[in-house]
Write a protein that holds these residues in place. Sequence first.
Motif, mmCIF file in Angstrom:
data_model
loop_
_atom_site.group_PDB
_atom_site.id
_atom_site.type_symbol
_atom_site.label_atom_id
_atom_site.label_comp_id
_atom_site.label_asym_id
_atom_site.label_seq_id
_atom_site.Cartn_x
_atom_site.Cartn_y
_atom_site.Cartn_z
ATOM 1 N N SER A 219 0.817 -1.216 0.000
ATOM 2 C CA SER A 219 0.000 0.000 0.000
ATOM 3 C C SER A 219 0.847 1.261 0.000
ATOM 4 O O SER A 219 0.374 2.338 -0.368
ATOM 5 N N ARG A 220 2.104 1.153 0.409
ATOM 6 C CA ARG A 220 2.987 2.324 0.462
ATOM 7 C C ARG A 220 4.127 2.221 -0.547
ATOM 8 O O ARG A 220 5.122 2.927 -0.427
ATOM 9 N N SER A 221 3.981 1.357 -1.527
ATOM 10 C CA SER A 221 5.095 1.104 -2.457
ATOM 11 C C SER A 221 5.443 2.318 -3.313
ATOM 12 O O SER A 221 6.565 2.421 -3.801
ATOM 13 N N SER A 222 4.494 3.246 -3.501
ATOM 14 C CA SER A 222 4.796 4.429 -4.319
ATOM 15 C C SER A 222 5.662 5.432 -3.562
ATOM 16 O O SER A 222 6.278 6.307 -4.179
ATOM 17 N N THR A 223 5.718 5.328 -2.250
ATOM 18 C CA THR A 223 6.540 6.236 -1.436
ATOM 19 C C THR A 223 7.350 5.416 -0.427
ATOM 20 O O THR A 223 7.147 5.517 0.785
ATOM 21 N N PRO A 224 8.277 4.598 -0.901
ATOM 22 C CA PRO A 224 8.990 3.680 0.006
ATOM 23 C C PRO A 224 9.829 4.384 1.062
ATOM 24 O O PRO A 224 9.993 3.870 2.163
ATOM 25 N N LEU A 225 10.341 5.578 0.755
ATOM 26 C CA LEU A 225 11.203 6.253 1.717
ATOM 27 C C LEU A 225 10.419 6.760 2.924
ATOM 28 O O LEU A 225 10.989 6.940 4.005
ATOM 29 N N VAL A 226 9.118 6.962 2.751
ATOM 30 C CA VAL A 226 8.300 7.484 3.841
ATOM 31 C C VAL A 226 8.201 6.485 4.984
ATOM 32 O O VAL A 226 8.080 6.867 6.156
ATOM 33 N N ILE A 227 8.242 5.192 4.658
ATOM 34 C CA ILE A 227 8.097 4.170 5.696
ATOM 35 C C ILE A 227 9.399 3.393 5.877
ATOM 36 O O ILE A 227 9.383 2.213 6.221
ATOM 37 N N GLU A 228 10.518 4.053 5.667
ATOM 38 C CA GLU A 228 11.806 3.366 5.781
ATOM 39 C C GLU A 228 11.988 2.767 7.174
ATOM 40 O O GLU A 228 12.438 1.621 7.320
ATOM 41 N N GLN A 229 11.634 3.533 8.220
ATOM 42 C CA GLN A 229 11.785 3.031 9.578
ATOM 43 C C GLN A 229 10.873 1.838 9.822
ATOM 44 O O GLN A 229 11.272 0.844 10.446
ATOM 45 N N GLU A 230 9.620 1.897 9.318
ATOM 46 C CA GLU A 230 8.666 0.802 9.509
ATOM 47 C C GLU A 230 9.136 -0.469 8.809
ATOM 48 O O GLU A 230 9.008 -1.580 9.345
ATOM 49 N N VAL A 231 9.686 -0.304 7.598
ATOM 50 C CA VAL A 231 10.201 -1.466 6.872
ATOM 51 C C VAL A 231 11.322 -2.131 7.649
ATOM 52 O O VAL A 231 11.386 -3.366 7.772
ATOM 53 N N THR A 232 12.204 -1.320 8.205
ATOM 54 C CA THR A 232 13.315 -1.867 8.985
ATOM 55 C C THR A 232 12.803 -2.618 10.211
ATOM 56 O O THR A 232 13.270 -3.724 10.526
ATOM 57 N N GLU A 233 11.819 -2.052 10.891
ATOM 58 C CA GLU A 233 11.265 -2.713 12.077
ATOM 59 C C GLU A 233 10.624 -4.044 11.719
ATOM 60 O O GLU A 233 10.817 -5.060 12.412
ATOM 61 N N LEU A 234 9.845 -4.061 10.639
ATOM 62 C CA LEU A 234 9.175 -5.303 10.243
ATOM 63 C C LEU A 234 10.181 -6.354 9.798
ATOM 64 O O LEU A 234 10.018 -7.549 10.081
ATOM 65 N N THR A 235 11.226 -5.917 9.104
ATOM 66 C CA THR A 235 12.234 -6.868 8.639
ATOM 67 C C THR A 235 13.022 -7.438 9.818
ATOM 68 O O THR A 235 13.325 -8.645 9.862
ATOM 69 N N LEU A 236 13.355 -6.595 10.775
ATOM 70 C CA LEU A 236 14.052 -7.083 11.963
ATOM 71 C C LEU A 236 13.175 -8.065 12.750
ATOM 72 O O LEU A 236 13.672 -9.071 13.279
ATOM 73 N N HIS A 237 11.896 -7.773 12.814
ATOM 74 C CA HIS A 237 10.993 -8.700 13.506
ATOM 75 C C HIS A 237 10.941 -10.044 12.781
ATOM 76 O O HIS A 237 10.943 -11.105 13.420
ATOM 77 N N THR A 238 10.905 -9.975 11.455
ATOM 78 C CA THR A 238 10.902 -11.217 10.670
ATOM 79 C C THR A 238 12.191 -11.997 10.905
ATOM 80 O O THR A 238 12.178 -13.239 11.004
ATOM 81 N N ALA A 239 13.286 -11.280 10.989
ATOM 82 C CA ALA A 239 14.561 -11.958 11.280
ATOM 83 C C ALA A 239 14.516 -12.635 12.647
ATOM 84 O O ALA A 239 15.038 -13.749 12.824
ATOM 85 N N THR A 240 13.858 -11.995 13.611
ATOM 86 C CA THR A 240 13.718 -12.599 14.937
ATOM 87 C C THR A 240 12.888 -13.883 14.870
ATOM 88 O O THR A 240 13.215 -14.893 15.508
ATOM 89 N N LEU A 241 11.816 -13.832 14.093
ATOM 90 C CA LEU A 241 10.999 -15.032 13.917
ATOM 91 C C LEU A 241 11.813 -16.156 13.287
ATOM 92 O O LEU A 241 11.725 -17.324 13.700
ATOM 93 N N ILE A 242 12.615 -15.800 12.305
ATOM 94 C CA ILE A 242 13.435 -16.801 11.615
ATOM 95 C C ILE A 242 14.462 -17.410 12.568
ATOM 96 O O ILE A 242 14.707 -18.630 12.559
ATOM 97 N N GLN A 243 15.060 -16.558 13.385
ATOM 98 C CA GLN A 243 16.043 -17.078 14.340
ATOM 99 C C GLN A 243 15.400 -18.047 15.322
ATOM 100 O O GLN A 243 16.013 -19.038 15.732
ATOM 101 N N THR A 244 14.128 -17.788 15.669
ATOM 102 C CA THR A 244 13.411 -18.711 16.554
ATOM 103 C C THR A 244 13.192 -20.057 15.872
ATOM 104 O O THR A 244 13.265 -21.115 16.514
ATOM 105 N N LEU A 245 12.944 -20.027 14.565
ATOM 106 C CA LEU A 245 12.715 -21.267 13.817
ATOM 107 C C LEU A 245 13.962 -22.142 13.759
ATOM 108 O O LEU A 245 13.860 -23.356 13.525
ATOM 109 N N THR A 246 15.129 -21.547 13.943
ATOM 110 C CA THR A 246 16.385 -22.302 13.798
ATOM 111 C C THR A 246 16.989 -22.711 15.140
ATOM 112 O O THR A 246 18.102 -23.251 15.172
ATOM 113 N N VAL A 247 16.285 -22.427 16.225
ATOM 114 C CA VAL A 247 16.829 -22.759 17.553
ATOM 115 C C VAL A 247 17.083 -24.252 17.677
ATOM 116 O O VAL A 247 18.123 -24.698 18.162
#
Length: 767
Positions: free
Chosen positions: A525-553
């Motif tokens: 929904s925000r793909s036309s203005t990606p820089l506006v949600i740069e912080q949100e993208v980083t937060e979501l990606t870091l959270h996804t990385a946390t989920l992935i790390q849990t899967l590999t425990v």
Amino acid sequence: MGFATHFFGIEALALPVMELFAETIANQYKLVGKDHMDAIINYIVGPGEKYAIALMNGEYDDESLKFLDLLLRFSALDQSNIIINGPSDEKREKVLFLLYKLFHAPGYPQVDDCAVILLLEFWTEVASDIDELVLDGALAISEEIKQKLARVITEGYDKLRFPSHEVSETWDDNELRLFVYFRREFAEYLLEVYPLLGVDVIRHILEQASNSIAKNDWEGFEVAIYCLGSLAESVAENEHADHLLDDLFCSEVFQSVCFGHKEIPLKVRQTMADMIDHYTPYFARNGKLLTPVLNFLFSSLDFPSCDPVASRSISSLCQSCRKFLPMHSQGFIDKFHQLCTKSSLSDSTLERVVEGIAAVIQATELDRERAVALLKLLNPLLQEAQAACQQASNGQYEEGLARSLIVMRCTASIGRGIRAPDDDVIDLDTHDSQPASDSFWANDPLGVSVTETVICILDTLVGQFPNESYMIEATCDVLKAGYTERHPGPYVLPTQVTVRFVKATNISSPRLSNVMATATAFLASRSSTPLVIEQEVTELTLHTATLIQTLTVSANSYDPEAAHSCIDFLTRLIPRYYVQFFNLQYVDTTPPPLPAILSFTLDVLKRPEPLPLRASCSFWAAILSLTDLPAGLISTGASTGPPRPNEPPGFLDPYLRVLGETVMHQIAGNCARSDLDHFCEVIKKFVFKHQGAARLYFGNGLASLDVSLKAPASDTGASQSLPAPSVTQQDLQKFLSTIISLRGARQTNANVKNFWVSNRGKGFAYV
């Protein structure tokens, strides 16, 4: 065959002879000559008439049904002389008479009368054959043919009547299904003859409706309404039958029914509500009829058996005809509040009704009026949410949860309803004329209060029921309601609302796939203005990385569905937000997020579960497809040939080496055949974008494959189970040269499949 006709005169042999000729006509009709046809019709209108009489008396025994089978097959073969150009003689006149008269055999279709469905199927096939002849130009349909086809509607009309309550009470579910099946088959006949008869079908049905009303025959009226609804797909979208429909919908009788001045049976009310739903396009052209029709539908909600179809019709009408209804929005809101007090209504009924009301509110011209109306819907829902949470806290958890789900689903329905309709005109010249900061919904206290109320409902219910799957699913629906809007609106929530919701989940959270899909929709929904949600993208990606790390425990912590959801989210993130994704290499956390993600996706490529494996293939294909991959990710040496001694590898080089080895290992007979096309996408993107690196890393993979195949049996116990080499080193080099030279062309898939077969064994090749 000719000798067999003589046995028609022997009563004891008549049954097998009828069966013989019926089967012959069905399977080898060219063997049936004129003499045979004459013998058959002589029997049908002669000695065989006793079976027709038996059918008319309700005797549906084996002999009578064999006679009917012969009659219908003969008539189908001779329809040119009986129906299209005939009847050509007195005998065929009698046959045609039987084809009509048998509709009046006693009993309800399929329940008692098991013959009428065969008769109806015959006439449907006749209509189809005539329609085909007309389309091919082989026949000009005459008024006589039309009259014959229309007469079927008249003759079969009474067979559609629903039984009285006393009779239907004695039926089991299967008998009811059979009767309803017959009605659907009759509707198919109407749709089949409509191209041939045109609006005359509508006229004929409306005449039946008028006659039934004049006699207070509500069962007959219900049949007419059912037939009219069945024809909606051919009639409602265009205006060619509007003048006929006006005669019914604008009539004094119809108006009196809608306003409750005339009592009607429950079944008539159900069928009428369903018919109204099918004729939504007609009512959209005739806004003056909406008031009586909606009054009828809202009053039908008082009857439990009617509320599902009535609520569906209300939602459909309100959304399609919203421009006619804003002046009624307050009345609709009052009705909704009344409905909320009725415990007999289903949850889906409330959801559909409130979605329709929200669509009417959306059509209001002034934002301020729209906000006031929305608050009248949302504030009571917020109060109900708070009361439900209190109930759950006081020991009545299940009851509180049920009430809360209704609130959340209704909140989501309001969000869907207030979306601008798809056919709204978009003015490209004024698209960006109103900055978000100047928007009523983002700046005015009244507009902001609507959004805050929605957020408060979310926080209240999710806070009380954070691990309830249906609550999470409904919350996702609320969040996604605003993602499609192009301008600020009441459901265009602050970005942190979505981020906070997604980050509250973990691997054990129910409906994790829904949550990650919502996160994906948020990014889109925000793909036309990606820089506006740069912080949100980083937060979501870091959270996804946390989920992935849990899967590999541990081995037990791996969940294929969760793995697929996480990787799919990252795959859809990369094309628009790859800069933020690769910036994770500079995030100072332990363990570092980006290596954890890349290593995990490579590990998934080695696993057998198809969904995460294919998602991982798509993930790497997305990375390799990037046209402007950030500098330093792949070394220059790897991109053009063997790495130079003093050149450090790029960040991705170690992962690409593993990728190349894994892909070659899998396509060498180790993956499922159905996964080959997904690996091919990785190969094609790799070769096309990074040919030098592909040659190096695929070559390394093939070399390691060749070594493993030739490992001596005495090295390890496990190596004794390895298959004997099925390809030579020259074959491996030839395969590598081929896929490199193709540079991502379509033929890559065929070469990979042949390579897979050569390693797997010829027994796996397609014949």
